[in-house]
Design a protein around this motif. Structure first.
Motif, PDB file in Angstrom:
ATOM      1  N   MET A 130       0.836  -1.206   0.000  1.00  0.00           N
ATOM      2  CA  MET A 130       0.000   0.000   0.000  1.00  0.00           C
ATOM      3  C   MET A 130       0.868   1.251   0.000  1.00  0.00           C
ATOM      4  SD  MET A 130      -2.915  -1.118   2.768  1.00  0.00           S
ATOM      5  CE  MET A 130      -3.779   0.434   2.599  1.00  0.00           C
ATOM      6  N   LYS A 131       0.403   2.289  -0.691  1.00  0.00           N
ATOM      7  CA  LYS A 131       1.171   3.518  -0.793  1.00  0.00           C
ATOM      8  C   LYS A 131       0.703   4.540   0.230  1.00  0.00           C
ATOM      9  CE  LYS A 131       2.022   2.909  -5.732  1.00  0.00           C
ATOM     10  NZ  LYS A 131       1.879   3.502  -7.089  1.00  0.00           N
ATOM     11  N   ALA A 132       1.627   5.409   0.628  1.00  0.00           N
ATOM     12  CA  ALA A 132       1.290   6.465   1.584  1.00  0.00           C
ATOM     13  C   ALA A 132       0.357   7.479   0.928  1.00  0.00           C
ATOM     14  CB  ALA A 132       2.559   7.153   2.061  1.00  0.00           C
ATOM     15  N   ARG A 133      -0.602   7.977   1.722  1.00  0.00           N
ATOM     16  CA  ARG A 133      -1.554   8.968   1.231  1.00  0.00           C
ATOM     17  C   ARG A 133      -1.122  10.355   1.675  1.00  0.00           C
ATOM     18  NH1 ARG A 133      -5.564   5.772   3.942  1.00  0.00           N
ATOM     19  NH2 ARG A 133      -6.016   7.683   5.094  1.00  0.00           N
ATOM     20  N   SER A 134      -1.644  11.361   0.981  1.00  0.00           N
ATOM     21  CA  SER A 134      -1.258  12.736   1.295  1.00  0.00           C
ATOM     22  C   SER A 134      -1.679  13.128   2.704  1.00  0.00           C
ATOM     23  CB  SER A 134      -1.874  13.700   0.277  1.00  0.00           C
ATOM     24  OG  SER A 134      -3.292  13.615   0.301  1.00  0.00           O
ATOM     25  N   ASP A 135      -2.828  12.624   3.183  1.00  0.00           N
ATOM     26  CA  ASP A 135      -3.260  12.979   4.538  1.00  0.00           C
ATOM     27  C   ASP A 135      -2.324  12.396   5.590  1.00  0.00           C
ATOM     28  OD1 ASP A 135      -4.191  10.427   3.803  1.00  0.00           O
ATOM     29  OD2 ASP A 135      -5.793  10.489   5.286  1.00  0.00           O
ATOM     30  N   GLU A 136      -1.727  11.236   5.289  1.00  0.00           N
ATOM     31  CA  GLU A 136      -0.773  10.643   6.210  1.00  0.00           C
ATOM     32  C   GLU A 136       0.529  11.450   6.219  1.00  0.00           C
ATOM     33  OE1 GLU A 136      -2.247   5.988   5.741  1.00  0.00           O
ATOM     34  OE2 GLU A 136      -0.712   6.811   4.412  1.00  0.00           O
ATOM     35  N   LEU A 137       0.928  11.921   5.042  1.00  0.00           N
ATOM     36  CA  LEU A 137       2.109  12.781   4.987  1.00  0.00           C
ATOM     37  C   LEU A 137       1.883  14.049   5.805  1.00  0.00           C
ATOM     38  CD1 LEU A 137       3.179  12.607   1.217  1.00  0.00           C
ATOM     39  CD2 LEU A 137       3.821  11.096   3.100  1.00  0.00           C
ATOM     40  N   GLN A 138       0.681  14.619   5.688  1.00  0.00           N
ATOM     41  CA  GLN A 138       0.368  15.851   6.405  1.00  0.00           C
ATOM     42  C   GLN A 138       0.410  15.633   7.914  1.00  0.00           C
ATOM     43  OE1 GLN A 138      -0.374  19.089   4.899  1.00  0.00           O
ATOM     44  NE2 GLN A 138       0.320  19.403   6.998  1.00  0.00           N
ATOM     45  N   VAL A 139      -0.101  14.508   8.369  1.00  0.00           N
ATOM     46  CA  VAL A 139      -0.067  14.200   9.802  1.00  0.00           C
ATOM     47  C   VAL A 139       1.373  14.060  10.277  1.00  0.00           C
ATOM     48  CG1 VAL A 139      -0.521  12.369  11.489  1.00  0.00           C
ATOM     49  CG2 VAL A 139      -2.354  13.176   9.981  1.00  0.00           C
ATOM     50  N   PHE A 140       2.183  13.334   9.537  1.00  0.00           N
ATOM     51  CA  PHE A 140       3.596  13.136   9.907  1.00  0.00           C
ATOM     52  C   PHE A 140       4.314  14.483  10.016  1.00  0.00           C
ATOM     53  CE2 PHE A 140       7.984  12.601   8.223  1.00  0.00           C
ATOM     54  CZ  PHE A 140       8.530  11.939   9.320  1.00  0.00           C
ATOM     55  N   VAL A 141       4.160  15.339   9.008  1.00  0.00           N
ATOM     56  CA  VAL A 141       4.817  16.649   9.022  1.00  0.00           C
ATOM     57  C   VAL A 141       4.301  17.494  10.178  1.00  0.00           C
ATOM     58  CG1 VAL A 141       5.123  18.810   7.749  1.00  0.00           C
ATOM     59  CG2 VAL A 141       5.339  16.614   6.563  1.00  0.00           C
ATOM     60  N   SER A 142       3.005  17.437  10.441  1.00  0.00           N
ATOM     61  CA  SER A 142       2.413  18.226  11.528  1.00  0.00           C
ATOM     62  C   SER A 142       2.964  17.812  12.881  1.00  0.00           C
ATOM     63  CB  SER A 142       0.886  18.076  11.524  1.00  0.00           C
ATOM     64  OG  SER A 142       0.326  18.617  10.345  1.00  0.00           O
ATOM     65  N   VAL A 143       3.141  16.505  13.087  1.00  0.00           N
ATOM     66  CA  VAL A 143       3.693  16.015  14.356  1.00  0.00           C
ATOM     67  C   VAL A 143       5.101  16.559  14.559  1.00  0.00           C
ATOM     68  CG1 VAL A 143       4.534  13.959  15.556  1.00  0.00           C
ATOM     69  CG2 VAL A 143       2.272  13.945  14.482  1.00  0.00           C
ATOM     70  N   ILE A 144       5.917  16.501  13.538  1.00  0.00           N
ATOM     71  CA  ILE A 144       7.302  16.961  13.666  1.00  0.00           C
ATOM     72  C   ILE A 144       7.350  18.472  13.866  1.00  0.00           C
ATOM     73  CG2 ILE A 144       9.560  17.049  12.560  1.00  0.00           C
ATOM     74  CD1 ILE A 144       8.522  14.237  13.464  1.00  0.00           C
ATOM     75  N   GLU A 145       6.583  19.216  13.077  1.00  0.00           N
ATOM     76  CA  GLU A 145       6.639  20.671  13.150  1.00  0.00           C
ATOM     77  C   GLU A 145       6.031  21.217  14.439  1.00  0.00           C
ATOM     78  OE1 GLU A 145       4.843  22.084   9.541  1.00  0.00           O
ATOM     79  OE2 GLU A 145       6.736  21.969   8.430  1.00  0.00           O
TER      80      GLU A 145
END
Length: 298
Positions: free
Chosen positions: A1-16
């Motif tokens: 399965m491929k990563a979705r844009s909403d998952e990328l957004q969550v990951f970036v939000s957690v780090i930032e």
């Protein structure tokens, strides 16, 4: 399965934001939902992105690499959405249009200068074909079709209709006389089509009905060819008003047997392979041509 844009957004939000709880508040989700998203993303990538403890979070080397790429992807998506929004406000891009030669010559070409002035960022590509084409195969955005539609796989928008007239040049009528009845047409040279049989059914009332099937003296595949033959005095023709209104106005062609005309009007439709809202450049063109057609629809 491929990563979705909403998952990328969550990951970036957690780090930032520095924590799962802060990211949850930022994106409008619960902390547990954020945690599940991170776990799901790591499972999809088959790697650990963040080393999480009760006190802190640290990016792994893979996490640092992924964070940089995720930010680039999200930035590109934002830029794409912004560009699309701008295009929706100001129509732009290439617009491929297909129509039969007579319609292109008489109902499109005369108005191209005005259209380009109104929409300078739309780049037109005009293709003429007197046969039905495959829109996808020909990379066509929209095709204009005259007559009753038969292809149910296409989505269509009506642009109006155009009456059919029985016409002849003054020179032909002076030489051969003007027929005063439908029956008298049998004594004249009739110009008709070679391929579409229904186009040789003229909208004339007579003893057997309101359509007269003719036997052409000269046949052609294109309505423009028949128009030119009629202008040259070669016979009587039945053509749509959209392509002959100027000839009638300038008395190059004369309407005959108007009292016997049954009043049939040819439908004019724009067809396209889209089920969603039309691109703005297509919508602008169709609105523009529909207004032009309305000028001589009767």
């Amino acid at each position: 399965m491929k990563a979705r844009s909403d998952e990328l957004q969550v990951f970036v939000s957690v780090i930032e934001s520095g924590s799962i709880s802060a990211a949850a508040e930022q994106v409008g989700q619960t902390p547990s939902a954020i945690s599940r998203t991170l776990s799901r993303l790591e499972a999809k990538l088959d790697t650990t992105l963040i080393n999480r403890t009760t006190r802190r979070m640290d990016l792994t080397e893979e996490g640092k690499f992924f964070l940089e790429k995720a930010k680039q992807i999200l930035a590109q998506m934002d830029d794409l959405e912004e560009r699309l929004a701008i295009r929706q406000q100001s129509p732009a891009g290439r617009l491929r249009i297909n129509a039969a030669s007579p319609f292109m010559l008489h109902a499109v070409v005369p108005y191209i200068a005005e259209f380009r002035t109104l929409y300078p960022d739309i780049h037109l590509e005009l293709n003429s074909n007197d046969l039905i084409i495959d829109l996808l195969e020909q990379s066509t955005d929209v095709a204009i079709r005259i007559g009753t539609l038969a292809d149910s796989t296409l989505h269509a928008r009506s642009l109006g209709s155009s009456p059919l007239n029985i016409l002849a040049s003054p020179a032909y009528l002076k030489k051969h006389g003007t027929p005063t009845s439908v029956e008298a047409l049998a004594e004249h040279a009739l110009l008709g089509f070679t391929q579409t049989e229904t186009l040789n059914h003229w909208p004339l009332r007579h003893a057997q009905g309101d359509r007269l099937e003719i036997d052409p003296s000269v046949s052609a595949s294109s309505g423009e060819t028949l128009r030119q033959l009629a202008l040259a005095g070669e016979g009587i023709v039945c053509l749509s008003h959209f392509m002959t209104h100027e000839d009638i106005r300038l008395k190059r062609l004369q309407v005959i047997l108007p009292e016997a005309n049954s009043g049939y009007r040819q439908p004019i439709n724009a067809v396209y392979y889209r089920n969603s809202q039309l691109a703005l450049r297509i919508q602008c063109f169709l609105d523009f041509i529909q207004k032009k057609l309305a000028r001589y629809a009767s």
